[in-house]
Scaffold this active site. Sequence first.
Site, PDB file in Angstrom:
ATOM      1  N   GLN A  22      -3.638 -21.668  19.069  1.00 55.85           N
ATOM      2  CA  GLN A  22      -4.579 -20.662  18.228  1.00 55.85           C
ATOM      3  C   GLN A  22      -4.553 -19.361  18.915  1.00 55.85           C
ATOM      4  O   GLN A  22      -5.123 -18.356  18.425  1.00 55.85           O
ATOM      5  CB  GLN A  22      -5.754 -21.085  17.937  1.00 55.85           C
ATOM      6  CG  GLN A  22      -5.750 -22.420  17.139  1.00 55.85           C
ATOM      7  CD  GLN A  22      -7.149 -23.112  16.737  1.00 55.85           C
ATOM      8  OE1 GLN A  22      -8.169 -22.428  17.464  1.00 55.85           O
ATOM      9  NE2 GLN A  22      -7.331 -24.230  16.311  1.00 55.85           N
ATOM     10  N   THR A  51       0.996  -1.261   0.025  1.00 58.60           N
ATOM     11  CA  THR A  51       0.048  -0.047   0.010  1.00 58.60           C
ATOM     12  C   THR A  51       0.489   1.217  -0.116  1.00 58.60           C
ATOM     13  O   THR A  51       0.639   2.318  -0.788  1.00 58.60           O
ATOM     14  CB  THR A  51      -0.789  -0.033   1.261  1.00 58.60           C
ATOM     15  OG1 THR A  51      -1.684  -1.048   1.160  1.00 58.60           O
ATOM     16  CG2 THR A  51      -1.770   1.220   1.462  1.00 58.60           C
ATOM     17  N   ASP A  63       0.010  -7.123   4.618  1.00 52.28           N
ATOM     18  CA  ASP A  63      -0.774  -8.223   4.808  1.00 52.28           C
ATOM     19  C   ASP A  63       0.030  -9.676   5.021  1.00 52.28           C
ATOM     20  O   ASP A  63      -0.333 -10.059   5.851  1.00 52.28           O
ATOM     21  CB  ASP A  63      -1.518  -8.564   3.591  1.00 52.28           C
ATOM     22  CG  ASP A  63      -2.920  -7.630   3.314  1.00 52.28           C
ATOM     23  OD1 ASP A  63      -2.987  -6.890   4.295  1.00 52.28           O
ATOM     24  OD2 ASP A  63      -3.369  -7.505   2.143  1.00 52.28           O
ATOM     25  N   ASP A  96       1.317  -6.663  -4.352  1.00 53.74           N
ATOM     26  CA  ASP A  96       0.604  -6.562  -3.425  1.00 53.74           C
ATOM     27  C   ASP A  96       1.030  -7.784  -2.565  1.00 53.74           C
ATOM     28  O   ASP A  96       1.125  -8.919  -3.230  1.00 53.74           O
ATOM     29  CB  ASP A  96      -0.963  -6.770  -3.692  1.00 53.74           C
ATOM     30  CG  ASP A  96      -1.939  -6.777  -2.620  1.00 53.74           C
ATOM     31  OD1 ASP A  96      -2.808  -5.739  -2.372  1.00 53.74           O
ATOM     32  OD2 ASP A  96      -1.688  -7.718  -1.700  1.00 53.74           O
ATOM     33  N   SER A  97       1.266  -7.586  -1.298  1.00 58.56           N
ATOM     34  CA  SER A  97       2.009  -8.685  -0.623  1.00 58.56           C
ATOM     35  C   SER A  97       1.251 -10.174  -0.487  1.00 58.56           C
ATOM     36  O   SER A  97       1.777 -10.938  -0.282  1.00 58.56           O
ATOM     37  CB  SER A  97       2.404  -8.177   0.626  1.00 58.56           C
ATOM     38  OG  SER A  97       1.379  -8.062   1.647  1.00 58.56           O
TER      39      SER A  97
END
Length: 346
Positions: free
Chosen positions: A282, A18, A95, A62-63
């Site tokens: 998690q 970005t 990202d 864009d990553s």
Amino acid sequence: MTVQSKPISLLIIYTGGTIGMVQNSLNGSLRPFSFDNILNEIPELKKARYHLSSYTFKPLLDSSNINPGMWIKIAEVIEDNYHRYDGFIILHGTDTMAYSASALSFLLENLKKPVILTGSQLPIDSLRTDAKENLMTAIEIAAHKKGRVSVVQEVAIFFQDKLFRGNRTTKHNAEEFKAFQSFNYPALAESGVHIKYNYSVINDFFSGKDFKAYKVLDKNVAILKIFPGIDQKIVEAILNIQGLRGVVLETFGAGNAPDEPWFLKEINDAIRRGIVIVSVTQCAEGRVEMGMYETSIALEKLGVVSGNDSTTEAALTKLMFVLGRYTSKHDIINDLNRSLRGEITI
Ligand code: ASP
């Protein structure tokens, strides 16, 4: 006689993201633009007291499109330029920045120079952009030395007001400027009016040996996130992927998983087929403690490796790295069980 010291020189590696994006006039979506776009928006950069050079990847990404091949290319650019520059700044989309920072931390061994990733949530040409501050502070950090020695000698992410160890970082916010967090390791530095370094936690895995860049990562890995009600056919399908060599098993809480016989059999069969399974929690914060509950004792007995307090990003890229380095299961597990670049606390 006064001795003129050499100006600090930094290489800015622009991969996309970005930070340098512009809006597509047809549908308003963002796409990466040239490095000149960045320079034009920060005329201050031209006045910086450091010598700044740039290396632009083609195509700019864009990553979301980043991959292990790109990580190796970035490592090669750093290796080729290692002795020419005092530090490296990587402009990267947010990202997948935590994955790239983790992968680079493993590929770049015994760094004695800073490799700082940064980017922004808003493009550099937008009025409220966070890009300028992020980039300017990343430059200051990369240039910071005590005497002739760089203060930061590791791969790190600078974002908003914090410098984090790259392989401890996760993108946790898609809205706020504070996009990253390092839940299990303190910030390496904080920027306000001054940049305050947390010296006791920086470079604490420093070896003193010569710098080395590795060029192999094994992509035959998967992430298996368990959830209540997960069906046998899902677990079976993932663990039987052809060529699969490693799995990050995202377990509940302190490393717990169902202890139903079918689940344990799938895990056992996979391990007997030579697949390496690493358990990470998690939860955003905390660690796997195998054996704390009955539901993790079984995994431990089958040979599941504890990921300790690793992020998923670090566990996955570490697996790619050690599987790329070794064929012997003993060597692979040995490296997984120790901290290679400060990515886990044992
Ligand atoms: N999609 C963008 C990227 O990761 C988001 C960003 O840079 O913040 O390249």
